[in-house]
Design a protein around this motif. Structure first.
Motif, PDB file in Angstrom:
ATOM      1  N   ILE A  52     -37.961  -0.550 -30.038  1.00 60.84           N
ATOM      2  CA  ILE A  52     -37.788  -1.929 -29.827  1.00 60.84           C
ATOM      3  C   ILE A  52     -36.260  -2.282 -30.017  1.00 60.84           C
ATOM      4  CG2 ILE A  52     -38.168  -4.196 -30.966  1.00 60.84           C
ATOM      5  CD1 ILE A  52     -40.852  -3.480 -31.671  1.00 60.84           C
ATOM      6  N   GLU A  57     -34.311  -1.331 -26.953  1.00 56.87           N
ATOM      7  CA  GLU A  57     -34.663  -2.153 -25.809  1.00 56.87           C
ATOM      8  C   GLU A  57     -33.962  -3.455 -25.924  1.00 56.87           C
ATOM      9  OE1 GLU A  57     -38.545  -3.634 -25.425  1.00 56.87           O
ATOM     10  OE2 GLU A  57     -37.434  -5.105 -24.196  1.00 56.87           O
ATOM     11  N   ILE A  58     -33.836  -4.084 -27.131  1.00 60.28           N
ATOM     12  CA  ILE A  58     -33.468  -5.358 -27.462  1.00 60.28           C
ATOM     13  C   ILE A  58     -31.793  -5.250 -27.097  1.00 60.28           C
ATOM     14  CG2 ILE A  58     -32.735  -7.137 -28.872  1.00 60.28           C
ATOM     15  CD1 ILE A  58     -35.532  -7.246 -28.090  1.00 60.28           C
ATOM     16  N   ARG A  72     -31.007  -5.186 -23.772  1.00 55.55           N
ATOM     17  CA  ARG A  72     -31.127  -6.565 -22.945  1.00 55.55           C
ATOM     18  C   ARG A  72     -30.096  -7.507 -23.648  1.00 55.55           C
ATOM     19  NH1 ARG A  72     -37.601  -7.774 -23.410  1.00 55.55           N
ATOM     20  NH2 ARG A  72     -37.153  -9.872 -23.019  1.00 55.55           N
ATOM     21  N   ASN A  73     -29.445  -6.963 -24.585  1.00 59.11           N
ATOM     22  CA  ASN A  73     -28.603  -7.919 -25.493  1.00 59.11           C
ATOM     23  C   ASN A  73     -27.264  -7.672 -25.012  1.00 59.11           C
ATOM     24  OD1 ASN A  73     -28.661 -10.358 -26.738  1.00 59.11           O
ATOM     25  ND2 ASN A  73     -29.116  -9.554 -28.713  1.00 59.11           N
ATOM     26  N   MET A 129     -22.441  -9.400 -21.484  1.00 57.66           N
ATOM     27  CA  MET A 129     -22.550  -9.371 -20.128  1.00 57.66           C
ATOM     28  C   MET A 129     -20.941  -9.811 -19.516  1.00 57.66           C
ATOM     29  SD  MET A 129     -25.568 -11.246 -18.006  1.00 57.66           S
ATOM     30  CE  MET A 129     -26.076 -12.474 -19.427  1.00 57.66           C
ATOM     31  N   TYR A 189     -16.002 -27.850 -30.913  1.00 56.76           N
ATOM     32  CA  TYR A 189     -17.065 -26.665 -30.842  1.00 56.76           C
ATOM     33  C   TYR A 189     -16.717 -25.460 -31.448  1.00 56.76           C
ATOM     34  CZ  TYR A 189     -20.360 -23.356 -29.145  1.00 56.76           C
ATOM     35  OH  TYR A 189     -21.421 -22.264 -29.178  1.00 56.76           O
ATOM     36  N   PRO A 249     -18.588 -22.075 -32.507  1.00 57.87           N
ATOM     37  CA  PRO A 249     -19.754 -21.409 -32.603  1.00 57.87           C
ATOM     38  C   PRO A 249     -20.260 -20.986 -33.995  1.00 57.87           C
ATOM     39  CG  PRO A 249     -18.203 -20.163 -31.152  1.00 57.87           C
ATOM     40  CD  PRO A 249     -17.571 -21.331 -31.870  1.00 57.87           C
ATOM     41  N   LEU A 250     -21.607 -20.866 -33.985  1.00 58.21           N
ATOM     42  CA  LEU A 250     -22.137 -21.017 -35.488  1.00 58.21           C
ATOM     43  C   LEU A 250     -21.779 -19.448 -36.173  1.00 58.21           C
ATOM     44  CD1 LEU A 250     -25.950 -22.417 -34.676  1.00 58.21           C
ATOM     45  CD2 LEU A 250     -23.789 -23.212 -36.213  1.00 58.21           C
ATOM     46  N   VAL A 253     -38.818  -7.957 -33.601  1.00 59.18           N
ATOM     47  CA  VAL A 253     -40.045  -8.339 -32.920  1.00 59.18           C
ATOM     48  C   VAL A 253     -39.825  -8.153 -31.506  1.00 59.18           C
ATOM     49  CG1 VAL A 253     -39.362 -10.730 -32.476  1.00 59.18           C
ATOM     50  CG2 VAL A 253     -41.878  -9.973 -33.111  1.00 59.18           C
ATOM     51  N   LEU A 286     -39.917  -8.821 -27.649  1.00 61.43           N
ATOM     52  CA  LEU A 286     -39.876  -9.858 -26.835  1.00 61.43           C
ATOM     53  C   LEU A 286     -40.519  -9.790 -25.586  1.00 61.43           C
ATOM     54  CD1 LEU A 286     -36.268 -10.809 -27.497  1.00 61.43           C
ATOM     55  CD2 LEU A 286     -38.018 -11.984 -28.433  1.00 61.43           C
ATOM     56  N   VAL A 289     -38.390 -13.405 -21.395  1.00 62.48           N
ATOM     57  CA  VAL A 289     -37.144 -13.892 -22.340  1.00 62.48           C
ATOM     58  C   VAL A 289     -35.877 -13.196 -21.955  1.00 62.48           C
ATOM     59  CG1 VAL A 289     -36.337 -13.990 -24.557  1.00 62.48           C
ATOM     60  CG2 VAL A 289     -38.862 -14.154 -24.183  1.00 62.48           C
ATOM     61  N   ARG A 327     -31.239 -14.122 -22.005  1.00 65.77           N
ATOM     62  CA  ARG A 327     -30.378 -15.092 -22.716  1.00 65.77           C
ATOM     63  C   ARG A 327     -29.801 -16.585 -21.756  1.00 65.77           C
ATOM     64  NH1 ARG A 327     -26.115 -10.679 -23.786  1.00 65.77           N
ATOM     65  NH2 ARG A 327     -27.241  -9.824 -21.873  1.00 65.77           N
ATOM     66  N   GLY A 368     -27.346 -21.259 -31.791  1.00 62.61           N
ATOM     67  CA  GLY A 368     -26.757 -20.167 -31.744  1.00 62.61           C
ATOM     68  C   GLY A 368     -25.322 -20.158 -31.008  1.00 62.61           C
ATOM     69  N   GLU A 392     -25.395 -15.983 -26.383  1.00 65.30           N
ATOM     70  CA  GLU A 392     -24.476 -14.552 -26.616  1.00 65.30           C
ATOM     71  C   GLU A 392     -25.819 -13.843 -26.900  1.00 65.30           C
ATOM     72  OE1 GLU A 392     -21.742 -13.866 -26.418  1.00 65.30           O
ATOM     73  OE2 GLU A 392     -20.614 -15.481 -26.175  1.00 65.30           O
ATOM     74  N   ASP A 393     -26.938 -14.336 -27.666  1.00 68.30           N
ATOM     75  CA  ASP A 393     -28.072 -13.551 -28.160  1.00 68.30           C
ATOM     76  C   ASP A 393     -29.331 -13.729 -27.743  1.00 68.30           C
ATOM     77  OD1 ASP A 393     -30.023 -13.122 -30.494  1.00 68.30           O
ATOM     78  OD2 ASP A 393     -28.358 -11.689 -30.940  1.00 68.30           O
ATOM     79  N   ILE A 394     -29.975 -13.012 -27.427  1.00 70.17           N
ATOM     80  CA  ILE A 394     -31.473 -13.211 -26.704  1.00 70.17           C
ATOM     81  C   ILE A 394     -32.231 -14.009 -27.721  1.00 70.17           C
ATOM     82  CG2 ILE A 394     -32.441 -10.814 -27.520  1.00 70.17           C
ATOM     83  CD1 ILE A 394     -33.408 -10.759 -24.395  1.00 70.17           C
ATOM     84  N   TYR A 395     -32.133 -13.744 -29.098  1.00 72.20           N
ATOM     85  CA  TYR A 395     -33.120 -14.408 -30.164  1.00 72.20           C
ATOM     86  C   TYR A 395     -32.696 -15.999 -30.097  1.00 72.20           C
ATOM     87  CZ  TYR A 395     -34.840  -9.781 -31.553  1.00 72.20           C
ATOM     88  OH  TYR A 395     -35.375  -8.605 -31.404  1.00 72.20           O
TER      89      TYR A 395
END
Lengths: 48, 88
Positions: free
Chosen positions: A11, A14-15, A18-19, A22, A45, A47-48, B6, B8, B12, B14, B38, B60-63
């Motif tokens: 997982i 894979e994440i 996808r993350n 870019m 602004y 970012p968090l 978890v 996704l 899903v 970004r 985020g 920035e983040d997929i979650y």
């Protein structure tokens, strides 16, 4: 490696795929060419 | 936002597509509404007759994107209910 560690690793891989960050060019290619303008982040602004 | 381990669903991602935004929404308001979930990579706002009231928000983040979609669907802004979808 226990099965669930293996699953978690898959997982994560894979994440991460996808993350992966870019590039601007990739983003540019995704959006429709016209009809949209970039919104400049406000000075306040952070970012968090 | 720590990345949870978890699975996704495939749709899903970004980039989220938002409809039903007030036409005169400002950068501050956009970053205020979407920045809560985020760090934002980029926001593009529709400026043509057929794209006005819509926007793309890239996280920035997929979650974080998933969190935003889960929380913002039906969010009430200036008398309108936001429509929030994944863009793919």
């Amino acid at each position: 490696l226990t099965p669930d560690q293996l699953a978690a690793m898959r997982i994560t891989r894979e994440i991460d795929e996808r993350n992966r960050p870019m590039t601007d060019e990739e983003l540019e290619a995704i959006f429709p060419p016209e009809g949209y303008e970039l919104v400049k982040p406000p000075a306040s602004y952070q970012p968090l | 936002m720590s990345g949870k381990k978890v699975r996704l669903p495939p749709e899903v991602n970004r980039i989220i597509y938002v409809r039903n935004l007030p036409y005169k929404i400002t950068a501050e308001e956009l970053y205020d509404i979407f920045g809560k979930y985020g760090p934002i990579r980029q926001i593009r706002k529709g400026n043509a007759p057929d794209t006005r009231g819509t926007a793309f928000v890239v996280y920035e983040d997929i979650y974080d994107a998933k969190n935003a979609v889960d929380h913002l669907s039906g969010f009430h802004v200036a008398g309108r209910y936001l429509v929030v979808l994944y863009y793919n």
